[in-house]
Every structure is written in C-alpha cells, then in structure tokens.
Scaffold this active site. Sequence first.
Site, PDB file in Angstrom:
ATOM      1  CG  ASP A 210       4.975  -1.482   2.348  1.00 47.57           C
ATOM      2  OD1 ASP A 210       3.803  -1.357   2.777  1.00 47.57           O
ATOM      3  OD2 ASP A 210       5.472  -2.576   2.021  1.00 47.57           O
ATOM      4  CG  HIS A 211       0.447   3.511   5.288  1.00 49.92           C
ATOM      5  ND1 HIS A 211       0.895   3.666   6.581  1.00 49.92           N
ATOM      6  CD2 HIS A 211      -0.416   4.539   5.080  1.00 49.92           C
ATOM      7  CE1 HIS A 211       0.316   4.716   7.139  1.00 49.92           C
ATOM      8  NE2 HIS A 211      -0.479   5.271   6.239  1.00 49.92           N
ATOM      9  NE  ARG A 212       3.012  -4.377   2.885  1.00 44.86           N
ATOM     10  CZ  ARG A 212       3.528  -5.336   2.108  1.00 44.86           C
ATOM     11  NH1 ARG A 212       2.952  -6.529   2.065  1.00 44.86           N
ATOM     12  NH2 ARG A 212       4.601  -5.095   1.380  1.00 44.86           N
TER      13      ARG A 212
ATOM     14  N   PRO B 125       0.848  -1.210   0.000  1.00 44.66           N
ATOM     15  CG  PRO B 125       0.013  -1.030   2.179  1.00 44.66           C
ATOM     16  CD  PRO B 125       0.764  -1.946   1.269  1.00 44.66           C
TER      17      PRO B 125
END
Length: 469
Positions: free
Chosen positions: A439-441, A263
């Site tokens: 990467d929003h994770r 994401p």
Amino acid sequence: MIQEFLLPDLGEGLPEAELVQWTVAEGDEVALNQTIAEVETAKAVVELPSPFAGIVRTLHAQAGDVVQVGAPLITFDVAGAEASAASAPAEAVASTPTEKADAVPAPEEKAQPNLVGYGAAPRGSARPRRRARSVAALAPTGGGTDTAVLEAAPHDAIRVAEPERPLERPRSTPPVRRFAKDLGIDLALVEASGASGIITRADVEAYAARVGRLPGAEPAMAGAAPAASAPRREAGERTTRTPIRGVRKHTAEAMVRSAFTAPHVTTFLTVDVTATTELIESFKADRSLQGHKIGVLAVAAKAVCLALRKHPELNSKWDEAAGEIVEHHYVNIGIAAATGRGLVVPNIKDAQDMSLVELADAIRDLAETARAGKTAPADMMGGTFSITNVGVFGVDAGTPILNPGEAGILAVGAVRRQPWEHRGEIALRDVMTLALSFDHRLVDGEQGSKFLVDVGDVLREPGRAMLLG
C-alpha cells in the site's frame, strides 16, 4: 415450552449465512450443545450447537437457503426448567469445532442451555439418540418414492424407523457434504468405501452415477428440484449460472474494495535459493525432524517475520475512520489457500514468536483445515501481512492484491533449476522470483524494496537469519 432459536451473529459482523445442511430433523430429540446445523458465511463453514435440550419442533429453513442474522432458524419444545434458564440474555456467537472440543462445562452448568459459543457437552456424556427416519423420510419429496435412489443406498440406510436403533449422522467433510447437497443427494443413502467409514467425494460420485444424479445424466426422478446453490444451465447448455455466495462473494467484494482503495505497487526480485533448498533437504534427512514438513513457504514466512522487524511499515494499516496509521507490534501472517469453496486467507497468530519448525507445522495445519472447510471465523480475521504461494501452480510471479487492512502481501514463485551466475561462473542453480505488493499510502518505494531485499537475502543465505534475528 416453545423456544425459538434465531440465527446468531457468527462473530464476523456479517448479515447473513447460508444453511449448508441440517444435522437434525423435525421430531428429533437433541441434547444441549449437540450440533444441529452447518452454516456457511462469507468466510467459513461453522457448526451451530443446540442452545437447548428438547425436541425439534420446526426447521425454518432448508439446505441452500440464505438466512438473515436474527431470523428464526429452529424451534424447540423445551422442558420448563431449561426454558427458564435460557431466558438469561447473552451474546450469541457461533463456536468452532475446536472450541467445542476443548471447553468442558462445570457440573453445575450441565443443565444450563448453551447460548451458542459457550462450550460443549461434557466429555464422556452419552450421545443423544436421534430418532431414526423412515424410508419415506429418506426418499425425495414430490411425486413418490425414488426407487433408484433406494436401490443404490446401503441396506441399513433404508430401514423402517426403529426407535431402539438411533440413526447416526453420516461421517464426511464439509466440502463433500456441500458436493452432495449440490447434487441433491442425502448422504444417509451413500455408503463409505474406505475402512475409516468417512464418505468421500468419490463415494458420492459413484452413488450419483448409479442414480443418474451426475451433471449431464438423466435424473432418476422426474421433476426433482435442483439444490438452491447448485450451478444452473440455460436451455441448450450454452451457459452455466452459479449463484454468487459464500467465500466467492466475500473474496470478490474484498478484492474490489482493496483494488480501488489502496494504491498498489508491486516490485519483483529474482533470488538464487539453492542454499535454502539444500537446507530443506538436510532437514528431511534429520531424524529429529521426521513428521515436520519444512518447505520453501515456511522459510519464506520466517524471512518475512524477520524482515518486518526492520520494516514495520509493512506491518501496519491505514485507519481511514480514525485518521491514523496503526503499526502492529505482532505478526499475524496470512497464508492464501485455494479450496473448493474459493480462496481463503486464514492467518497464523503471533508468527513472530514461532520457530521455523513451528511455522511449518502451523502452515500445514492451516492448509489441511482450510481444504476441509473447517477454518474458524477467528482464524480469518486480524491478519497483518499475507503470503501467497503461486509457485505450487508452476507460476513464476504475479501481482498479488492486498487483503483489505494490510500493508503488504508477498507472492512466492516456483523454484526452477536454471543457469545462473555463481561465484563468477555460470552454474545450474535453484532460482525463485518474489513479488511484493504494498500500500503506497503506508510504504514508500524505498521501504518496500529494502524489505523485499531482506526477505530475499534470507532465502539466498539462510544463515543471515542469525543477523536479522
């Protein structure tokens, strides 16, 4: 004894490679470690050294063919002792030109067959003679001799075969060889115009124009088949079809995988970089730094390395299979490079330990190697963070897509002279926009924003590197 050489795994886990060109022909006598072919994978063009010393019996593929790993590539007639030594199993990995140049086998190893990637022929050893090809061998296959091709060729390229006079491989770069192959031109027929003796793209274009091989020109020989990977036009020339191969195919697959797996979030920051541009100008006037091209990209790379110390989340990866977050304690910084073969992102190993001058030199060498199509497969693997310099194209900002397996990528925009608030007044300043995708994770918005601000602070005030370092 007959020995068959299978296309090895080139150390990338890729199932296939495209044969760019042979550097030997059937009937040629080759030495151990002599380059026999250039192959292109989805990541790089690599040279394959011969695993045997002997006579080339059969070439199992043609330029432009896609060969599967493990499929027969070339067959040799090998002397009994060398063939016996070759029976020892070993893992075959393609070597890069740099690795071949640095490796020097011990004297007792000289008689051993090279299992691709195990070094190069000893320095100072005589170059093996290559049997000169006759006029017929240089002419296109098919209905007859292409007289226009032969008339346009340099005189010594069309001589009758003379065993006493070896025929040297034409000197050029991989992109030029690829261009010639796409036009169906044998580089042995092209004469270098420069004093270096290296055939350039302009030399190929000039020769192609003389023989009618440029796109849109009448071919010199009717019925000549186009190169396997050359663009193909439909009837009426309303469309052009180009096979999806090599770097372009790999880049497309990687970007789709990244876009639909990680994401993405992108944040932007516009920075006054006047202090950085003034520092760079002072470097140019420093005699001790002559020969080192230190630019904004090098300063940005240094700023990234410093900021990653405070924000290791941006230097990590999401390991889906293991169910773990892997934090790297080193920085292999990727630099996106646009080449004739497509976008490649080789990386600088252990960039965190480099000075600004060392980073600038590494970026320069990386770009030159990429443009020449000589990037080693190992240089394309193991990156931890990437930078893309969209400013060189006059672009202010963008939303870069992450390289698979990396948590962040920074886009560096163009430096523009514009009105800007400075010390309570409006002044003309050098301004640049930075864009960070992450990467929003792995990275929260707060972490990503603070990282970008730290990078911007170094570019705004290069002296802050003393504090971050």
